[in-house]
Design an enzyme around this catalytic site. Structure first.
Site, mmCIF file in Angstrom:
data_model
loop_
_atom_site.group_PDB
_atom_site.id
_atom_site.type_symbol
_atom_site.label_atom_id
_atom_site.label_comp_id
_atom_site.label_asym_id
_atom_site.label_seq_id
_atom_site.Cartn_x
_atom_site.Cartn_y
_atom_site.Cartn_z
ATOM 1 N N GLN A 50 -4.908 -1.252 9.619
ATOM 2 C CA GLN A 50 -4.807 -2.581 9.007
ATOM 3 C C GLN A 50 -5.403 -3.640 9.939
ATOM 4 O O GLN A 50 -5.036 -3.730 11.106
ATOM 5 C CB GLN A 50 -3.319 -2.889 8.712
ATOM 6 C CG GLN A 50 -3.090 -4.201 7.995
ATOM 7 C CD GLN A 50 -3.664 -4.243 6.594
ATOM 8 O OE1 GLN A 50 -3.577 -3.281 5.841
ATOM 9 N NE2 GLN A 50 -4.296 -5.354 6.242
ATOM 10 N N ASP A 68 -11.349 2.927 3.981
ATOM 11 C CA ASP A 68 -11.779 1.531 3.859
ATOM 12 C C ASP A 68 -13.297 1.416 3.686
ATOM 13 O O ASP A 68 -13.803 0.359 3.331
ATOM 14 C CB ASP A 68 -11.365 0.750 5.123
ATOM 15 C CG ASP A 68 -10.155 -0.120 4.878
ATOM 16 O OD1 ASP A 68 -9.870 -0.427 3.706
ATOM 17 O OD2 ASP A 68 -9.491 -0.490 5.872
ATOM 18 N N LYS A 91 0.844 -1.198 0.000
ATOM 19 C CA LYS A 91 0.000 0.000 0.000
ATOM 20 C C LYS A 91 0.880 1.249 0.000
ATOM 21 O O LYS A 91 0.640 2.195 -0.744
ATOM 22 C CB LYS A 91 -0.923 0.003 1.241
ATOM 23 C CG LYS A 91 -2.081 -0.979 1.108
ATOM 24 C CD LYS A 91 -2.845 -1.186 2.412
ATOM 25 C CE LYS A 91 -3.906 -2.263 2.218
ATOM 26 N NZ LYS A 91 -4.629 -2.626 3.426
#
Ligand code: NAP
Length: 280
Positions: free
Chosen positions: A96, A119, A52
């Site tokens: 995460q 997200d 990422k």
């Protein structure tokens, strides 16, 4: 049969995003910023976060990773999120997953400002998506949606079958297909006749986590088949779809790896840029 080349489509998307970031930089004299919080030593998480960060830098985003040991206290993480919420140079925040057991996932997700929730997991974004309002959309289903649209731009009236009802994949995927006027069936582990349901689909999206669950004789001729699954097996990484069989029947299919996977990170970058644009 069309092999849906997620690697290439994601690379093209990243190229477009790179141009967009450069235009935003000229216009606003600043670039979108993505901050990822990584807790603990989970090996796959370390790899995802590294990818990422690399991809974010490649398209010109400001990228930062904040690492904590898995013994970190929940309140430390929540305090950091509050700090990032108030930091104007941070457009998107991602924590995460999975988290260590002593940290409440829901609390962490809800601590992120919905406008910085890249997200798309915050209940506000989940609600906005299901109400058809503007929202951050979870990256993997967004990637699947973009792949489907490449093959079939007009989805209106199509019958779509989503296998799996997770908050991460199945549910948001269903909302995206509904928004496109598909007739959507969402299936799960208690579905009585999964094969029969799948056979009705002009589009099938499989997000289950069971190697090669969807067989060749479960798929209608000329269906579009999107395979989200990533399963480690003796013969290597395979999806939730029996690729060799299904590719003989389908009009288009994603490979695993090289299908949905590369789109997920590209969509994270896209979401970060969208958050920046909405706040400027
Ligand atoms: P999850 O949270 O474990 O959800 C799995 C879903 O599949 C559940 O809704 C479950 O039903 C359903 N299911 C389980 N067994 C089934 C069966 N025999 N028949 C029909 N449905 C069944 O999984 P997830 O997080 O959505 O992930 C799914 C897969 O996608 C995994 O392989 C994961 O590694 C992969 N993934 C890939 C990416 C990517 O970027 N490509 C991103 C995220 C995840 P119940 O609700 O009834 O339990």
């Amino acid at each position: 049969m069309i092999l849906i080349d997620g690697k290439k489509i994601a690379a093209d998307l990243r190229e477009d995003l790179k141009k967009e970031v450069s235009e935003l930089k000229s216009k606003h004299n600043k670039v979108p910023g993505l901050t990822v919080i990584l807790i603990g030593e989970d090996a796959p998480s370390q790899i995802y976060v590294r990818n990422k960060e690399r991809s974010a830098k490649e398209v010109g985003l400001k990228s930062e990773v904040i690492k904590y040991p898995d013994t970190v206290e929940e309140k430390t993480v929540l305090k950091k999120i509050e700090e990032l919420n108030n930091d104007e140079s941070v457009s998107g925040i991602l924590v995460q997953l999975p988290l260590p057991k002593h940290i409440n996932k829901q609390k962490v997700i809800e601590a992120i400002l919905p406008s910085k929730d890249v997200d798309g997991f915050h209940p506000m974004n989940v609600g906005n998506l299901s109400s058809g309002y503007e929202s951050s959309i979870p990256c993997t289903p967004l990637g699947c949606y973009l792949l489907i649209k490449k093959i079939e731009p007009n989805l209106s009236g199509k019958k779509a079958v989503v296998v799996g009802r997770s908050n991460l994949n199945g549910k948001p995927m269903t909302q995206l297909l509904l928004k496109e006027n598909c007739t959507v069936t969402i299936t799960h582990s208690k579905t009585k006749d999964l094969k029969g349901e799948c056979l009705k689909g002009d589009i099938i999206v499989a997000a289950v986590g069971m190697p090669e669950l969807v067989k060749g004789d479960w798929v209608k001729k000329d269906a579009i088949v999107i395979d989200v699954g990533i399963n480690k097996t003796e013969k290597g990484i395979v999806g939730d779809v029996a690729f060799d069989e299904v590719s003989k029947v389908a009009k288009a299919i994603t490979p695993v790896p090289g299908g949905v996977g590369p789109m997920t990170i590209a969509c994270l970058l896209k979401n970060t840029i969208e958050c920046f644009k909405r706040s400027n």
